[in-house]
Scaffold this motif. Structure first.
Motif, PDB file in Angstrom:
ATOM      1  N   PHE A 158       0.849  -1.005  -0.197  1.00  0.00           N
ATOM      2  CA  PHE A 158      -0.176   0.286   0.130  1.00  0.00           C
ATOM      3  C   PHE A 158       0.450   1.038  -0.181  1.00  0.00           C
TER       4      PHE A 158
ATOM      5  N   ILE B   3       1.944   5.988 -12.885  1.00  0.00           N
ATOM      6  CA  ILE B   3       1.123   5.848 -12.069  1.00  0.00           C
ATOM      7  C   ILE B   3      -0.128   4.468 -11.893  1.00  0.00           C
TER       8      ILE B   3
ATOM      9  N   MET C 159      -1.117   2.150  -9.503  1.00  0.00           N
ATOM     10  CA  MET C 159      -2.765   1.363  -8.952  1.00  0.00           C
ATOM     11  C   MET C 159      -1.857   0.124  -9.278  1.00  0.00           C
TER      12      MET C 159
ATOM     13  N   LEU D 112      -1.738  -1.026  -6.228  1.00  0.00           N
ATOM     14  CA  LEU D 112      -2.140  -0.891  -4.677  1.00  0.00           C
ATOM     15  C   LEU D 112      -3.526  -2.450  -4.978  1.00  0.00           C
ATOM     16  N   THR D 113      -3.868  -2.221  -6.880  1.00  0.00           N
ATOM     17  CA  THR D 113      -4.334  -3.507  -6.426  1.00  0.00           C
ATOM     18  C   THR D 113      -3.775  -4.721  -5.804  1.00  0.00           C
TER      19      THR D 113
ATOM     20  N   VAL E 268      -3.992  -5.289  -2.630  1.00  0.00           N
ATOM     21  CA  VAL E 268      -5.565  -5.788  -2.369  1.00  0.00           C
ATOM     22  C   VAL E 268      -5.905  -7.066  -2.321  1.00  0.00           C
TER      23      VAL E 268
ATOM     24  N   VAL F 189     -11.253  -8.480 -13.304  1.00  0.00           N
ATOM     25  CA  VAL F 189     -11.162  -7.338 -13.400  1.00  0.00           C
ATOM     26  C   VAL F 189     -10.954  -6.534 -13.456  1.00  0.00           C
TER      27      VAL F 189
ATOM     28  N   ILE G 294      -9.605  -2.960 -16.588  1.00  0.00           N
ATOM     29  CA  ILE G 294      -9.430  -1.859 -15.890  1.00  0.00           C
ATOM     30  C   ILE G 294      -8.563  -1.190 -15.946  1.00  0.00           C
TER      31      ILE G 294
ATOM     32  N   ALA H 102      -7.114   1.607 -19.090  1.00  0.00           N
ATOM     33  CA  ALA H 102      -6.883   3.028 -18.122  1.00  0.00           C
ATOM     34  C   ALA H 102      -5.024   2.929 -19.652  1.00  0.00           C
TER      35      ALA H 102
ATOM     36  N   ILE I  65      -6.506   4.937 -22.232  1.00  0.00           N
ATOM     37  CA  ILE I  65      -6.080   6.509 -22.377  1.00  0.00           C
ATOM     38  C   ILE I  65      -4.660   7.349 -22.604  1.00  0.00           C
TER      39      ILE I  65
ATOM     40  N   GLU J 287     -17.302  -2.064 -11.364  1.00  0.00           N
ATOM     41  CA  GLU J 287     -16.088  -2.196 -12.030  1.00  0.00           C
ATOM     42  C   GLU J 287     -16.261  -2.088 -14.013  1.00  0.00           C
TER      43      GLU J 287
ATOM     44  N   ALA K  72     -17.601   0.888 -14.499  1.00  0.00           N
ATOM     45  CA  ALA K  72     -16.123   2.184 -14.635  1.00  0.00           C
ATOM     46  C   ALA K  72     -15.944   2.119 -15.479  1.00  0.00           C
TER      47      ALA K  72
ATOM     48  N   VAL L 295     -10.212   7.369 -13.601  1.00  0.00           N
ATOM     49  CA  VAL L 295      -9.872   5.982 -14.240  1.00  0.00           C
ATOM     50  C   VAL L 295      -9.442   6.076 -12.083  1.00  0.00           C
ATOM     51  N   LEU L 296      -8.107   7.385 -11.955  1.00  0.00           N
ATOM     52  CA  LEU L 296      -7.735   7.344 -10.614  1.00  0.00           C
ATOM     53  C   LEU L 296      -7.421   6.844  -9.530  1.00  0.00           C
TER      54      LEU L 296
ATOM     55  N   ALA M 206     -10.140   3.555  -8.982  1.00  0.00           N
ATOM     56  CA  ALA M 206      -8.739   2.834  -9.154  1.00  0.00           C
ATOM     57  C   ALA M 206      -9.241   3.132  -7.060  1.00  0.00           C
TER      58      ALA M 206
ATOM     59  N   VAL N 270      -9.906   0.356  -4.277  1.00  0.00           N
ATOM     60  CA  VAL N 270      -9.115  -0.287  -3.197  1.00  0.00           C
ATOM     61  C   VAL N 270      -9.192  -0.207  -1.890  1.00  0.00           C
TER      62      VAL N 270
END
Lengths: 102, 481
Positions: A16, A32, A36, A39-40, A43, A70, A74, A78, A81, B132, B135, B158-159, B162, B166
């Motif tokens: 984290f 970035i 992310m 972080l995931t 989790v 999932v 995402i 991202a 983008i 999700e 999203a 997105v940020l 996310a 979490v």
């Protein structure tokens, strides 16, 4: 067994912290995204530890696998983008995406 | 077959993508329109389905749902179908390239699948998966045109999304440790059993707090609203209709209402919700006052209106919660209507900068009239539908003892009227701005959703005394289960 749980949770905390640092400190869009992801991953590990502690790994396994699927969706969106932004601006700096105000 | 709400849109997306591209391009719009009309009609007729069947009294086929989650689900299905229906027309009108329109239509259907799934999900993890889905499809909808502004709005979303994910997943892990399951019923039974010791209940409060903050981010509540105006105003207007109309409501607010009732078991007024709601109302309203961009003003107005729903939920008594649910539905009609109007203005006048617009009411009579209707409804002017929901919310908040919040909500309603009047003066009334002499009324593709939504706003307002008995009184006991 107890030791393994504490090992997992301290590793989650570490992930984290690294992830948040990566989100806040960098100006590179790809980094970035990596933040992310870290972080995931934290989790994901937390969920596994929770299943372990509750003694219900069987119930947790499908959840974690679904979550990974999932999360890949995402991150793919991202990344799309970021690529589009790179094509427009020829840079992956956050500055290209910092114009909206008010 | 209640699973049709999820299965049908998904099946249509799959079939469209498997069929030859040229046929699919032409078919996607009509498939979508038929599907949304069908979903709306199905919800209104509410056939005998498992879970809802016993709830449904054939004598009252219109808008009388069972006094459980079934009620709320019906309201949501109806709003989702209505907004997606409008978005299809706006997409047909605004997006010229037929390939891009095909992508847009598919994403609308995917988003509809996700939102229907949120409404139907019965355990926390399913909820996460559908959140999700919504999203991911909204990210692409925002970035659809690949403009820099759109990409920036999408990336911010997105940020923050996310981060919200979490938080939500961490909270789920903590709840799983305690309960060993993520099923709504099981979790609620443990959380509200009243046998938790002090340390455990602090742990539970922490877990719920993480979840709620995640939902606040998804719903764009102050102080987590940073992404919302950027995402709404930079998205192509056809996508803004969907996002502003329903997405944050389904992903953030509806989820919060449902979890508060079905999982957390909140039955006392919650100071946190009241504070966040009031703050959202105030910040949204004052920020909207200072905007030049039509769509950005509507985005801030959304934040402000969501605040009303949240204080209704925070008051946690029957009147306020019924008002909140009614406001959820009303907001999805009048805010969608305003975004459709902004689409008409953008296409006909070529800009949404309010300083460059003016005097469009004579040139665009339908758009001008419907926007006045929507704006008065948002501001809570009787007898339009927004008045009734705000009345119930304020009444409920007052009854719950939070007098200061109720008074603030009324006062800030005046600010709502102020910024909308300023918007009307700058866009539709006053002198015709230079360069807009040739502007004509929007084409038929936009008039259909404008008229449908305006009729609902006006009709629901005028017939509210009747609805009050058939629709709201049954909903009332939602909270006192």
């Amino acid at each position: 067994m107890e030791n393994l749980f504490w090992f997992l949770t301290s590793f989650v905390a570490l992930l984290f912290i690294i992830g948040l640092y990566a989100l806040l400190a960098t100006r590179n869009l790809l980094r970035i995204l990596i933040g992310m992801e870290i972080l995931t991953k934290g989790v994901t590990l937390l969920l596994i530890a929770a299943g372990f502690l509750a003694g219900r790994q069987n119930a947790m396994q499908p959840i974690v696998i679904t979550m990974i699927v999932v999360e890949v969706v995402i991150i793919a969106v991202a990344a799309g983008i970021v690529i589009a932004s790179y094509r427009n601006n020829k840079t992956i700096s956050v500055r290209a995406l910092r114009n909206l105000k008010g | 077959m209640i699973t049709l709400y999820i299965a049908l849109p998904l099946a249509v997306v799959l079939l469209l993508n498997l069929s030859p591209r040229r046929t699919a391009n032409a078919l996607s719009l009509w498939c979508g329109l038929v599907l949304t009309v069908f979903a709306g009609a199905y919800t209104l007729a509410m056939p005998h389905v498992p879970g809802l069947a016993d709830a449904f009294d054939p004598a009252n086929r219109v808008l009388q749902w069972k006094i459980e989650a079934g009620n709320l689900a019906g309201v949501m299905f109806l709003s989702i179908a209505l907004v997606v229906f409008s978005a299809f027309w706006v997409g047909r009108y605004l997006i010229a390239d037929s390939n891009r329109r095909f992508i847009f239509n598919n994403l609308l259907l995917l988003c509809m699948t996700g939102m229907n799934g949120i409404v139907l999900s019965n355990d926390l993890f399913t909820l996460y998966v559908f959140l999700e889905v919504v999203a991911a499809s909204s990210f692409i909808l925002i970035a659809l045109e690949r403009t820099n502004a759109g990409l920036e709005g999408a990336f911010k979303y997105v940020l923050l999304s996310a981060v919200a994910t979490v938080l939500v997943l961490s909270s789920m892990a903590l709840i799983f440790v305690l309960v060993g399951s993520l099923d709504y019923g099981t979790v609620k039974a443990v959380l509200t059993s009243g046998q938790l010791d002090a340390a455990t209940s602090r742990f539970v409060t922490f877990a719920i707090g993480l979840f709620v903050v995640g939902l606040f981010i998804k719903g764009g509540m102050v102080p987590f609203h940073g992404w919302l105006p950027d995402a709404y105003s930079s998205a192509p207007t056809a996508s803004s209709v969907l996002l502003g109309g329903i997405v944050t409501k389904a992903a953030g607010v509806f989820t919060l209402i449902q979890l508060a009732q079905n999982v957390f078991g909140w039955d006392k007024p919650s100071p946190v919700l009241l504070a966040v709601g009031t703050l959202s109302i105030a910040v949204g309203a004052f920020a909207a006052l200072g905007q030049r961009n039509f769509k950005r003003m509507l985005a801030y107005s959304s934040i402000s209106q969501i605040g009303y729903i949240i204080i209704g939920l925070g008051a946690a008594n029957e009147v306020a919660v019924v008002g909140a649910i009614l406001h959820l539905f009303n907001h999805s009609t009048f805010k969608t209507l305003l975004f459709v109007n902004s689409a008409a203005v953008e296409k006909q006048a070529g800009t949404v900068d309010m300083d460059k617009l003016g005097g469009l009411a004579n040139k665009m009579p339908v758009t001008g009239f419907t926007s006045v209707l929507a704006m008065l409804s948002t501001a809570g002017v009787p007898p339009l539908s927004g008045f009734w929901s705000k009345l119930l919310i304020v009444l409920g908040v007052w009854l719950s003892g939070a007098h200061a919040v109720a008074v603030t909500a009324i006062l800030l309603s005046v600010v709502t009227l102020a910024y909308f009047l300023s918007m009307q003066r700058r866009v539709f009334f006053g002198r015709l701005a230079p360069g807009l002499e040739g502007v004509k009324e929007a084409g038929g593709w936009l008039l259909v959703p404008e008229i449908v939504l305006a009729v609902i706003t006006l009709g629901l307002g005028l017939t509210m005394p009747w609805f009050f008995n058939t629709f709201l009184v049954p909903l009332r006991s939602l909270w006192s289960l």
